[in-house]
Design a protein around this motif. Structure first.
Motif, short mmCIF file in Angstrom:
data_model
loop_
_atom_site.label_atom_id
_atom_site.label_comp_id
_atom_site.label_asym_id
_atom_site.label_seq_id
_atom_site.Cartn_x
_atom_site.Cartn_y
_atom_site.Cartn_z
N LEU A 1 -13.38 -11.45 14.03
CA LEU A 1 -12.88 -10.09 13.81
C LEU A 1 -11.48 -10.11 13.18
O LEU A 1 -11.15 -9.24 12.37
N ARG A 2 -10.67 -11.12 13.55
CA ARG A 2 -9.36 -11.24 12.91
C ARG A 2 -9.50 -11.53 11.42
O ARG A 2 -8.75 -11.00 10.59
N ASP A 3 -10.49 -12.38 11.08
CA ASP A 3 -10.73 -12.68 9.66
C ASP A 3 -11.14 -11.40 8.92
O ASP A 3 -10.68 -11.14 7.80
N ILE A 4 -12.02 -10.62 9.54
CA ILE A 4 -12.45 -9.37 8.93
C ILE A 4 -11.27 -8.43 8.76
O ILE A 4 -11.10 -7.79 7.72
N SER A 5 -10.42 -8.35 9.80
CA SER A 5 -9.25 -7.49 9.74
C SER A 5 -8.32 -7.92 8.61
O SER A 5 -7.75 -7.07 7.91
N SER A 6 -8.18 -9.24 8.40
CA SER A 6 -7.31 -9.74 7.32
C SER A 6 -7.85 -9.34 5.96
O SER A 6 -7.09 -8.94 5.06
N VAL A 7 -9.16 -9.42 5.79
CA VAL A 7 -9.78 -9.01 4.52
C VAL A 7 -9.55 -7.52 4.28
O VAL A 7 -9.19 -7.09 3.18
N ILE A 8 -9.74 -6.72 5.33
CA ILE A 8 -9.53 -5.27 5.22
C ILE A 8 -8.07 -4.98 4.87
O ILE A 8 -7.78 -4.13 4.01
N ASP A 9 -7.14 -5.67 5.52
CA ASP A 9 -5.72 -5.47 5.23
C ASP A 9 -5.40 -5.77 3.78
O ASP A 9 -4.64 -5.04 3.14
N ARG A 10 -5.98 -6.86 3.24
CA ARG A 10 -5.71 -7.22 1.86
C ARG A 10 -6.21 -6.15 0.90
O ARG A 10 -5.55 -5.81 -0.09
N ILE A 11 -7.40 -5.62 1.18
CA ILE A 11 -7.95 -4.57 0.31
C ILE A 11 -7.08 -3.32 0.36
O ILE A 11 -6.74 -2.73 -0.67
N ILE A 12 -6.68 -2.93 1.58
CA ILE A 12 -5.84 -1.74 1.74
C ILE A 12 -4.50 -1.94 1.04
O ILE A 12 -4.03 -1.06 0.29
N ASN A 13 -3.86 -3.08 1.26
CA ASN A 13 -2.55 -3.34 0.64
C ASN A 13 -2.65 -3.40 -0.87
O ASN A 13 -1.74 -2.92 -1.58
N ARG A 14 -3.73 -4.00 -1.35
CA ARG A 14 -3.93 -4.08 -2.80
C ARG A 14 -4.03 -2.70 -3.41
O ARG A 14 -3.43 -2.42 -4.46
N GLU A 15 -4.77 -1.79 -2.77
CA GLU A 15 -4.92 -0.44 -3.30
C GLU A 15 -3.61 0.34 -3.20
O GLU A 15 -3.29 1.13 -4.09
N LYS A 16 -2.86 0.13 -2.13
CA LYS A 16 -1.56 0.81 -1.99
C LYS A 16 -0.59 0.35 -3.08
O LYS A 16 0.12 1.16 -3.68
N GLU A 17 -0.57 -0.96 -3.33
CA GLU A 17 0.31 -1.49 -4.37
C GLU A 17 -0.09 -0.97 -5.75
O GLU A 17 0.77 -0.64 -6.57
N ALA A 18 -1.42 -0.90 -5.99
CA ALA A 18 -1.89 -0.40 -7.28
C ALA A 18 -1.50 1.06 -7.46
O ALA A 18 -1.09 1.48 -8.56
N THR A 19 -1.61 1.86 -6.39
CA THR A 19 -1.23 3.27 -6.47
C THR A 19 0.26 3.42 -6.76
O THR A 19 0.66 4.25 -7.59
N LYS A 20 1.09 2.60 -6.11
CA LYS A 20 2.53 2.67 -6.35
C LYS A 20 2.86 2.30 -7.78
O LYS A 20 3.72 2.92 -8.42
N MET A 21 2.18 1.29 -8.32
CA MET A 21 2.44 0.87 -9.70
C MET A 21 2.10 1.97 -10.69
O MET A 21 2.80 2.19 -11.68
N LYS A 22 1.00 2.67 -10.43
CA LYS A 22 0.62 3.78 -11.32
C LYS A 22 1.69 4.85 -11.32
O LYS A 22 1.96 5.47 -12.34
N GLU A 23 2.31 5.07 -10.17
CA GLU A 23 3.34 6.09 -10.06
C GLU A 23 4.63 5.65 -10.75
O GLU A 23 5.42 6.48 -11.21
N ASP A 24 4.87 4.32 -10.84
CA ASP A 24 6.11 3.81 -11.42
C ASP A 24 6.13 3.89 -12.94
O ASP A 24 7.20 3.75 -13.55
N GLY A 25 4.99 4.08 -13.59
CA GLY A 25 4.97 4.21 -15.05
C GLY A 25 4.51 2.96 -15.76
O GLY A 25 4.28 1.93 -15.15
N PHE A 26 4.45 3.05 -17.10
CA PHE A 26 3.88 1.98 -17.92
C PHE A 26 4.82 1.69 -19.09
O PHE A 26 4.54 2.00 -20.24
N GLU A 27 5.95 1.07 -18.78
CA GLU A 27 6.93 0.73 -19.81
C GLU A 27 7.19 -0.77 -19.77
O GLU A 27 7.13 -1.40 -18.71
N VAL A 28 7.52 -1.35 -20.93
CA VAL A 28 7.86 -2.77 -20.99
C VAL A 28 9.19 -2.97 -20.26
O VAL A 28 10.15 -2.21 -20.44
N GLU A 29 9.24 -3.99 -19.42
CA GLU A 29 10.47 -4.32 -18.72
C GLU A 29 10.58 -5.82 -18.57
O GLU A 29 9.58 -6.55 -18.62
N VAL A 30 11.80 -6.29 -18.38
CA VAL A 30 12.03 -7.71 -18.14
C VAL A 30 12.07 -7.93 -16.63
O VAL A 30 12.76 -7.22 -15.90
#
Length: 266
Positions: free
Chosen positions: A96-125
């Motif tokens: 169950l801990r392994d399953i929870s870790s997989v779920i956490d990764r999916i949730i965090n990945r989607e949260k990070e993707a949502t934040k990136m979309k909000e930050d915009g799409f400009e070239v940066e260093v």
């Protein structure tokens, strides 16, 4: 003597459960009225019922409960059964801990993707830090990446700590004989037939690309135009960090894929 309703209230076992335990020979009533079929229990039954309740709370099966009721007279007789039960429970906790870790990764990945979309799409260093990864480098087609990702994920599922990074070592586009390396960040080193190494850090011109992988050329154009205009110089290998792509469960809509194009600067 207690009728089944009263016995149910005394023991905390439902009437349905008491009937089942009677049928399975686990907890038999003291007396059954032949005419009415009513079950009656005595004080001894209360003591036996408490044992059943305790075993039930430890997630014992009906077969295990019956074995205890038939063969165990003292708690010392329970050591082997409880030892096995503990091992089963600990294995289930780990699963169950392994399953929870997989779920956490999916949730965090989607949260990070949502934040990136909000930050915009400009070239940066961006300064990228060195990262421990599990990887595989080969010469072949880009369409093979998905299969490699699955193999790497299977080899180090518990320790994967970030998005897939695809490295391209060619200074031109090659369809079938590209020099590619797929990397997956790790929280710690793992024993694997695949390569574990530290992916070098450095300074990169980056741009977040939204859409199918087939349209990445548009973002590469913007990045290289920016590099030329800024007077900087690019080197290899270029990187594609897949923040949102085909997931471990669902392919998703390619129009919503988020890939960060990273071109190293010198």
């Amino acid at each position: 003597m207690y009728n089944i309703g009263t016995f149910s209230r005394i023991t905390g076992l439902t009437v349905k459960a008491l009937r089942l335990y009677h049928e399975r020979g686990i907890l038999e009533p003291r007396f059954v009225d032949e005419k009415s079929g009513y079950r009656y229990y005595n004080r001894e039954g209360v003591s036996r019922a408490r044992v059943v309740v305790a075993l039930k709370s430890m997630d014992c099966s009906l077969a295990e409960i019956r074995h205890v009721m038939e063969h165990c007279a003292d708690e010392s007789d329970l050591v082997d059964l409880l030892t096995t039960k503990r091992e089963v429970i600990q294995a289930e906790i780990a699963r169950l801990r392994d399953i929870s870790s997989v779920i956490d990764r999916i949730i965090n990945r989607e949260k990070e993707a949502t934040k990136m979309k909000e930050d915009g799409f400009e070239v940066e260093v961006k300064r990228v830090e060195p990262q421990l990864v599990i990887s595989h480098r080969w010469t072949g087609a880009w369409m093979e990446i998905g299969e490699v990702v699955l193999k790497l994920r299977g080899a180090a599922e518990k320790e994967i700590s970030g998005s897939v990074v695809n490295l391209c070592f060619n200074d031109e586009y090659k369809e079938l004989d590209a020099d590619i390396e797929v990397c997956m960040p790790l929280s710690r080193a793992v024993e694997s037939p695949w390569t574990c190494r530290t992916l070098e850090g450095g300074e990169f011109a980056t741009l977040l690309h939204r859409g199918p992988f087939e349209t990445l050329g548009e973002s590469y154009l913007r990045v290289f135009d920016w590099i030329e205009a800024s007077g900087r110089k690019a080197t290899l290998p270029t990187r594609q960090v897949v923040h949102k792509g085909p997931g471990p469960l669902l392919e998703g809509d390619p129009n919503n894929y988020l890939t960060e194009v990273q071109v190293p600067l010198i």
